[in-house]
Motif scaffolding. Structure first.
Motif: not given
Length: 388
Positions: A239-267
């Motif tokens: 999971g971690e490797r595939i998320l970074r497959c094209w240069g995604g690098a943690g929560s500051s990257r757009p690939g993680w933004a959607v998951e962050d927003v999902k968490d915020k919506i849930g809260k």
């Protein structure tokens, strides 16, 4: 060319016949060439209305002259199996989709893409969604890792129905032979896009099995793509490797933004459901600054309402709709996403389907949903939790 310029048909067939007889083109290559035309006949029909009939005629002539084995070709019916859309509408949408995607690669504005799709495909026509997925990934594969990452992020953010995304990938694999002429690593690229779609929960693992069932044969491109995608997903820390497959690098990257927003919506929904203020909840939704993702608010709220049998969150949805915070299009997408999960939801809430029918009708009365909205995968309304 013989299909486009029928006056040259005889000379072109003679050329192929001579090449076959001289051994310049072997039987395997001739068969492969005709099969590729059969695969592309729907697209050809956009420019050549009688493409199927012309192709069938060419096959018959070649077979009668003995340089083509018709029995070794893929099936070609004289009429498409299904033609749910006007050919012209599809052609126009393809052109517009290409422009939308190219603009997105320059601006990175997901909200603008969502707005354009709402305008061009407001009813969420499944075939057009699949066309968009195919065009998005095709264009991304011709570009650098930045655009590939952007394509995966966009695919995750738009939340198309899984079946539409699946059909888009099927179309990509079907055209992979042609794509390989310009992109030798098409198998690797498609496998990574597929694996990323699973990690991003755009597709479920069982969808890979559905795709695989359509591409039998160990040496088919489809099988190669699926084997590689499964291998990527089974690897350690996949999971971690595939998320970074094209240069995604943690929560500051757009690939993680959607998951962050999902968490915020849930809260924020949890806080409001526990007695929070409706104005504060509305402010939090607005401050997400992701109007294209408001269907996630609708989905999570509706699932909670069904699970808890508590309509407090319904008031928040109503306030959000009446204030223009959540549009009818986002409502439709949210309800549609819940419809896709009803079977799973019913495992914990036996009357989930019956409740969902009730809330769909209630939403129609309130003007959130168009009266034509239906939610069964077969396109039929579900009444009282069962199909008619």
């Amino acid at each position: 060319m013989a299909m486009e310029r029928q006056q040259a048909e005889g000379r072109l067939l003679d050329l192929l016949k001579d090449a076959a007889q001289e051994g310049l083109i072997n039987t395997s290559q001739i068969t492969k060439g005709f099969n590729r035309i059969i695969d592309a006949v729907d697209d050809l029909s956009l420019d050549i209305p009688d493409a199927r009939g012309i192709l069938q005629s060419l096959i018959s002539k070649a077979a009668s002259e003995g340089w083509l084995s018709a029995s070794s070709l893929k099936s070609l019916s004289l009429a498409p199996v299904k033609q749910p859309l006007e050919d012209n509408a599809t052609k126009i949408f393809k052109t517009k989709a290409q422009f939308i995607i190219q603009e997105y690669f320059l601006s990175g504005d997901i909200s603008e893409v969502s707005s354009c799709l709402e305008s061009e495909n407001g009813n969420g026509v499944a075939e057009l969604n699949a066309v968009f997925v195919k065009r998005l990934i095709t264009l991304a594969m011709d570009r650098k890792n930045r655009e590939k990452e952007m394509a995966s992020v966009l695919l995750s953010s738009l939340c198309f129905p899984a079946d539409d995304v699946l059909n888009g990938f099927v179309m990509l694999i079907e055209s992979a032979d042609d794509t390989a002429l310009d992109n030798p690593v098409v198998v690797e690229d498609l496998a990574m896009f597929l694996a990323r779609a699973v990690v991003d929960e755009v597709l479920a693992p069982q969808h890979l099995e559905e795709i695989e069932s359509q591409f039998l044969g160990l040496e088919s491109i489809g099988s190669k793509v699926l084997r590689m995608a499964n291998s990527l997903l089974k690897a350690r820390l996949s999971g971690e490797r595939i998320l970074r497959c094209w240069g995604g690098a943690g929560s500051s990257r757009p690939g993680w933004a959607v998951e962050d927003v999902k968490d915020k919506i849930g809260k924020l929904l949890e806080e409001y459901d526990s007695g929070g203020d409706i104005r504060e909840a509305s402010r939090c939704i607005k401050e997400l600054s992701m109007p294209f993702f408001h269907h996630e608010v609708v989905k999570k709220a509706l699932v909670t309402i069904i699970e808890k049998k508590n309509e407090r969150l319904w008031r928040l949805l109503n306030e959000s709709f009446c204030s223009g915070l959540i549009t009818s299009y986002q409502m439709m997408k949210g309800f549609g996403r819940v419809a896709e999960t009803l079977d799973d939801l019913a495992l914990d809430v036996p009357d989930a389907k019956k409740q969902f029918v009730h809330y769909v009708e209630k939403a129609k009365v309130a003007g959130w949903l168009d009266s034509s909205f239906c939610f069964d995968k077969s396109g039929h309304d579900i009444e009282n939790g069962t199909r008619p």
